[in-house]
Design a protein around this motif. Sequence first.
Motif, PDB file in Angstrom:
ATOM      1  N   GLY A 132      15.893  29.489  44.730  1.00 41.88           N
ATOM      2  CA  GLY A 132      15.711  29.624  43.297  1.00 41.88           C
ATOM      3  C   GLY A 132      16.618  30.704  42.736  1.00 41.88           C
ATOM      4  N   ASP A 133      16.803  30.642  41.437  1.00 47.28           N
ATOM      5  CA  ASP A 133      17.564  31.665  40.726  1.00 47.28           C
ATOM      6  C   ASP A 133      16.756  31.988  39.472  1.00 47.28           C
ATOM      7  OD1 ASP A 133      19.409  33.225  39.396  1.00 47.28           O
ATOM      8  OD2 ASP A 133      21.089  31.860  39.694  1.00 47.28           O
ATOM      9  N   PRO A 134      16.090  33.155  39.413  1.00 45.78           N
ATOM     10  CA  PRO A 134      16.414  34.411  40.070  1.00 45.78           C
ATOM     11  C   PRO A 134      15.574  34.783  41.295  1.00 45.78           C
ATOM     12  CG  PRO A 134      14.970  34.858  38.228  1.00 45.78           C
ATOM     13  CD  PRO A 134      15.157  33.365  38.278  1.00 45.78           C
ATOM     14  N   GLU A 135      14.825  33.842  41.879  1.00 44.72           N
ATOM     15  CA  GLU A 135      14.016  34.214  43.048  1.00 44.72           C
ATOM     16  C   GLU A 135      14.863  34.662  44.227  1.00 44.72           C
ATOM     17  OE1 GLU A 135      11.642  30.777  41.109  1.00 44.72           O
ATOM     18  OE2 GLU A 135      13.728  31.355  41.372  1.00 44.72           O
ATOM     19  N   CYS A 136      16.048  34.075  44.374  1.00 42.92           N
ATOM     20  CA  CYS A 136      16.912  34.456  45.496  1.00 42.92           C
ATOM     21  C   CYS A 136      17.254  35.944  45.450  1.00 42.92           C
ATOM     22  CB  CYS A 136      18.196  33.618  45.466  1.00 42.92           C
ATOM     23  SG  CYS A 136      19.251  33.845  46.913  1.00 42.92           S
ATOM     24  N   GLN A 137      17.422  36.470  44.248  1.00 46.70           N
ATOM     25  CA  GLN A 137      17.790  37.874  44.115  1.00 46.70           C
ATOM     26  C   GLN A 137      16.722  38.790  44.700  1.00 46.70           C
ATOM     27  OE1 GLN A 137      18.627  35.344  42.174  1.00 46.70           O
ATOM     28  NE2 GLN A 137      19.733  35.978  40.325  1.00 46.70           N
ATOM     29  N   VAL A 138      15.454  38.488  44.443  1.00 44.76           N
ATOM     30  CA  VAL A 138      14.393  39.365  44.966  1.00 44.76           C
ATOM     31  C   VAL A 138      14.156  39.114  46.451  1.00 44.76           C
ATOM     32  CG1 VAL A 138      13.267  39.855  42.774  1.00 44.76           C
ATOM     33  CG2 VAL A 138      12.622  37.783  44.018  1.00 44.76           C
TER      34      VAL A 138
END
Length: 430
Positions: free
Chosen positions: A284-290
């Motif tokens: 996911g984006d923004p899940e990948c960031q976290v």
Amino acid sequence: MNVLLIGSGGREHALAWKLAQSSRLGTLFAAPGNPGIAAHAQIVALDVSDHAAVVAFCAAEAVELVIIGPEAPLVDGLGDSVRAAGIAVFGPDKAAAQLEGSKAFTKAVCDRAGIPTAGYVHATSRAQARAALDKFGVPVVIKADGLAAGKGVTVATTREEAEGALADLFGLRGGEAVIEEFLEGEEVSLFVLTDGTAILPFGTAQDHKRVGDGDTGPNTGGMGAYSPARVLTPELEARALDEIVRPTVAAMAAAGTPFSGVLYAGLMLTADGPKLIEYNARFGDPECQVLMARLDEDLLDILLAVATGTLGTRGPAKWRDATALTVVIAAKGYPGTPEAGAILTGIAEAEAKGATVFQAGTRLEGGQIVASGGRVLAVTACGPTIADAQADAYRALAAIDFPGGFYRNDIGYREIMRNAHGREIARDAG
């Protein structure tokens, strides 16, 4: 090991940032990349829809692993073409990517495998869709059947709103929709890596899809996220793995279309337990960031194990004992037509405050970073609690100057409210 990363968004910047920390990495190439990714990778001018050109580049540069970030190249079959050339790929083949490419396909898999999900009608005409509205009433969920960049979903609370969504969908030639019953509960994201046989739970997160504070306004690709999402308790996660993810992996393998890559399960936590809202075939984006901010081991090792079918030899993923939270800064007009061209400054100052700023819709123009898309930056911070991570992210965000940019002020609010409520209960009990 030389690696080619496909994509240009905040998700790919987060992957590049984490991959660059690997001791096994030789050269990291990225296509088409963005100015943030360029700090970690060699940007190459490749048309990723030209599969032969991608394969030729990999052969010329001795690329051993291709990581496909976005959904469109997966649904287009880039993974098939690269695998056919004998190169390892992180990401599913075209047939398996239909779990994201077609909502109706996924619903059919759920039907065959007995996976809990919302009741639905696959409508291929406006008349069918209107009949489904009569069946479900309102509120009702209306989804475009194909790819829609995270924005093809309408949760209609009135018949008029539902009819408007159908008019938009079936005004397009060949439009199709999945009409779903509205599920009561809280949404959460569960990520699982699989090589088609073994599975590796790979973290939880909660996205904030609505554009405005308090979950108001239209759906977006995501205005912020945090991880872990403790609302998905260990018991509920075990149920989701047993009742949703494992049956999906088994059903795809039995159909001769094994899924290899990351299964992103969007779940609704109902009174009857977790139910599948939808699958995505990529991070996911923004899940990948976290997730990348919390991962405490070599990402390249993990993705290579998936791509080479050796995931079953690995142990559980290792995570930092911290909460990560990211706030998306979007351009004026998003999620409609965003305004482009605004000059962005203060990124270095924000990172000096302890955050990591992942770039998404940006480009270089005259030596300056300018906005070029809807979601432009994702300001990400970690802390011992979600309140700490939230405070650090917003403190860093304040250093960024983005004329016309906007963001939500309440990312993580549900978890913070839960924590505060829990403290009140503990106080009362004491």
